[in-house]
Design an enzyme around this catalytic site. Structure first.
Site, PDB file in Angstrom:
ATOM      1  N   HIS A  72       0.824  -1.221   0.000  1.00 43.82           N
ATOM      2  CA  HIS A  72       0.000   0.000   0.000  1.00 43.82           C
ATOM      3  C   HIS A  72       0.858   1.270   0.000  1.00 43.82           C
ATOM      4  O   HIS A  72       0.493   2.291   0.593  1.00 43.82           O
ATOM      5  CB  HIS A  72      -0.961   0.024   1.194  1.00 43.82           C
ATOM      6  CG  HIS A  72      -1.937  -1.103   1.208  1.00 43.82           C
ATOM      7  ND1 HIS A  72      -3.108  -1.085   0.472  1.00 43.82           N
ATOM      8  CD2 HIS A  72      -1.917  -2.293   1.849  1.00 43.82           C
ATOM      9  CE1 HIS A  72      -3.761  -2.222   0.669  1.00 43.82           C
ATOM     10  NE2 HIS A  72      -3.056  -2.968   1.499  1.00 43.82           N
ATOM     11  N   ASN A 131     -10.105  -3.358   1.393  1.00 42.80           N
ATOM     12  CA  ASN A 131      -9.766  -3.225  -0.023  1.00 42.80           C
ATOM     13  C   ASN A 131     -11.011  -2.891  -0.823  1.00 42.80           C
ATOM     14  O   ASN A 131     -12.128  -2.895  -0.294  1.00 42.80           O
ATOM     15  CB  ASN A 131      -9.149  -4.522  -0.558  1.00 42.80           C
ATOM     16  CG  ASN A 131      -7.752  -4.780  -0.034  1.00 42.80           C
ATOM     17  OD1 ASN A 131      -7.037  -3.853   0.323  1.00 42.80           O
ATOM     18  ND2 ASN A 131      -7.368  -6.039   0.030  1.00 42.80           N
ATOM     19  N   TYR A 145      -0.278  -5.070  11.379  1.00 41.04           N
ATOM     20  CA  TYR A 145      -0.486  -3.683  10.989  1.00 41.04           C
ATOM     21  C   TYR A 145       0.095  -2.707  12.008  1.00 41.04           C
ATOM     22  O   TYR A 145       0.851  -1.795  11.669  1.00 41.04           O
ATOM     23  CB  TYR A 145      -1.976  -3.404  10.774  1.00 41.04           C
ATOM     24  CG  TYR A 145      -2.460  -3.775   9.397  1.00 41.04           C
ATOM     25  CD1 TYR A 145      -2.351  -5.088   8.935  1.00 41.04           C
ATOM     26  CD2 TYR A 145      -3.016  -2.836   8.546  1.00 41.04           C
ATOM     27  CE1 TYR A 145      -2.797  -5.440   7.682  1.00 41.04           C
ATOM     28  CE2 TYR A 145      -3.460  -3.183   7.284  1.00 41.04           C
ATOM     29  CZ  TYR A 145      -3.348  -4.485   6.858  1.00 41.04           C
ATOM     30  OH  TYR A 145      -3.778  -4.830   5.605  1.00 41.04           O
TER      31      TYR A 145
END
Length: 529
Positions: free
Chosen positions: A63, A141, A352
């Site tokens: 990303h 997404n 994350y």
């Protein structure tokens, strides 16, 4: 004091260094004579150049290319026709018309920060809600499913999608080598190589939480939840491969430009947040596991229920401060929202936030774009780039631990009953019982319009043409399992492409090989200088 024409004090615009010292010469370093050498005590220069050396934080591993915007989420107070409190006690949803500030980052996934936005790639759709109970990050997404269901495979998947570690060239054979040994990816491949793999821009695409989450009500009762963002005014538009290639030949930033300029014109994009709800449990009556992120929940059984809408109405004031430093995590939930046992979600929840601490820094949550809007009080201290101490008003500054009877922080009272799922199973390393890797891929293929199927088959024929036969055979076998016509058409297309293929070293793609050869031939000779 003299004022400028716009009424501002001219002193306010004096250039300083980070220490607040006025800079009297920003054109010349201090040297011995005007030819040099430079002396070591050039503080302004050293501060300026050393910051410049560090002005890019490590790029996101995935990303990396992204764009973002500010806006708000407005709750409907209902989920479909029912009051939302039936299913969740999350405060941001409870009252019709309640607005919660948001920041959204859209992105491509695989390639670097300066890659093209017309690449065939899933698109990230991450939303940070600044709620009264703290931040909630819905990190997803544009496509509603994913390639894998087990987080252990994620690093290998990304490595196979990224450029070759020796040549640094993109090579689809690496990608399909991995995918051909991961049959659960067949459904996602079907989406990705159709026009759905190249959204026309960020505004005109759907979003999804991808993983299964839970909602928890005041009684501690939970339901399984899938989140979906559906464009309201702007609709959904996708590109064919030749259209994307034409765009890429002239610009690599069309989606960022489209989002920025639309907001500047006042054409604020809107999405409706919808959820699918399923009772908490294994649901043996289904032919798939509801926690499997490679699967869609059928809408005829689990309809989309509207929860609220999101409007993006303000562009960032600084790209780096906001779009680049914004940090999301799937573990960032507020009261009334919870995790499911989705294995991929569990893996993402560690990965994350761990990534953000590495990439942005230990105190990344003190940056304005990441900081919650409500009060923060922790016993966390120190770490790289700590901006302030998270103290509560009246807190004893000598006490940075809990429990304490000396004026330290206290635990909050529990809001509503705890959700306490029960487990009674062996600790194993096994895949799920109902993988059913091909059925939904076939259903998706048959649900496509004719032009979408044509594009899917043509795209697969091209990328598979540079793969070894064993990879081609495995992939065609998967497509045939999904739908016999699907497999037969890809096989026929592959044979046609192979028959027409020129004798070129295929290390990337047929088009890339042709352009590389064309550059060799078109280059003009010249003498050196």
């Amino acid at each position: 004091m003299k004022e400028s024409a716009n009424g501002n004090n001219e002193q306010d615009k004096i250039l300083t260094n980070r220490q607040g010292h006025p800079v009297t010469d920003n054109q010349n370093v201090r040297t011995v004579g005007n030819r040099g050498p430079v002396t070591l005590e050039n503080y302004d220069f050293l501060e300026k150049i050393s910051h410049f050396d560090r002005e890019k934080i490590p790029e996101r591993v995935v990303h990396a290319r992204g764009a973002g915007a500010h806006g708000y989420f407005e709750s409907y107070g209902k989920v479909g026709d029912e009051h939302v409190s039936t299913y969740t006690r999350a405060k941001l949803f409870q009252k019709a018309g309640k607005r919660t500030p948001v920041f959204v980052r859209f992105s491509t996934v695989v390639h670097g920060g300066h890659s093209s936005e017309s690449e065939r790639d899933p698109r990230g759709f991450a939303v940070k809600f600044y709620t009264e109970d703290g931040n909630w990050d819905l990190v997803g997404n544009n496509l509603k499913i994913f390639f894998i269901r087990d987080p252990l495979k994620f690093p290998d998947m990304v490595h196979s999608f990224r450029p070759d570690p020796v040549t640094n060239l993109s090579n689809p054979e690496r990608m399909f080598d991995f995918l051909s040994l991961s049959p659960e990816a067949t459904h996602m491949v079907t989406f990705l190589f159709s026009p759905w793999g190249i959204p026309a821009n960020y505004r005109q695409m759907q979003g999804s939480g991808v993983n299964t989450y839970k909602w928890v009500n005041q009684n501690g009762e939970a339901v399984l939840i899938k989140y979906h963002w559906e464009p309201l005014k702007q609709g959904i538009r996708n590109l064919k491969q030749h259209e994307a290639s034409e765009i890429q030949g002239k610009t690599t930033t069309h989606a960022t430009q489209d989002l920025y300029e639309a907001i500047e014109r006042g054409e604020h994009p809107e999405w409706e947040l919808c959820v699918q709800i399923m009772s908490d449990g294994e649901h043996p009556e289904l032919d798939f596991d509801p926690l499997d992120p490679t699967k869609l929940w059928p809408q005829d059984q689990f309809p989309f229920r509207k929860v609220g809408k999101m409007v993006l109405n303000k562009n960032p004031e600084d790209y780096f401060n906001e779009v680049e430093q914004v940090a999301f995590g799937t573990g960032v939930l507020v009261d009334g929202l919870d995790f499911s046992d989705d294995k991929l979600l569990q893996g993402r929840t560690f990965s994350y936030s761990d990534t953000q601490r590495h990439r942005v820094g230990t105190n990344y949550l003190q940056l304005p774009i990441n900081a919650p809007k409500n009060r923060v009080a922790t016993n966390q201290r120190g770490g790289q780039m700590e901006y302030h101490v998270d103290k509560a008003p009246g807190q004893n500054p000598h006490v940075n631990y809990e429990p304490s009877s000396l004026g330290g922080l206290k635990e909050a009272s529990q809001s509503g009953d705890l959700h306490q799922p029960h487990y009674d199973a062996k600790l194993v390393r096994e895949k799920i019982d109902r993988p059913n890797d091909f059925q939904q891929a076939g259903e998706t293929y048959r649900a496509f319009e004719d032009w979408e199927r044509d594009e899917l088959v043509a795209n697969l024929g091209q990328v598979l043409s540079i793969c070894q036969q064993q990879i081609q055979d495995r992939m065609i076998g998967y497509f045939t399992e999904a739908d016999s016509e699907y497999g037969n058409r890809v096989r026929a297309e592959l044979e046609k492409v192979l028959a027409a293929k020129q004798d070129i070293d295929h290390t990337s793609s047929k088009t890339a090989d042709e352009m590389t050869e064309q550059a060799r031939k078109m280059g003009h000779t010249t003498d050196g200088y």
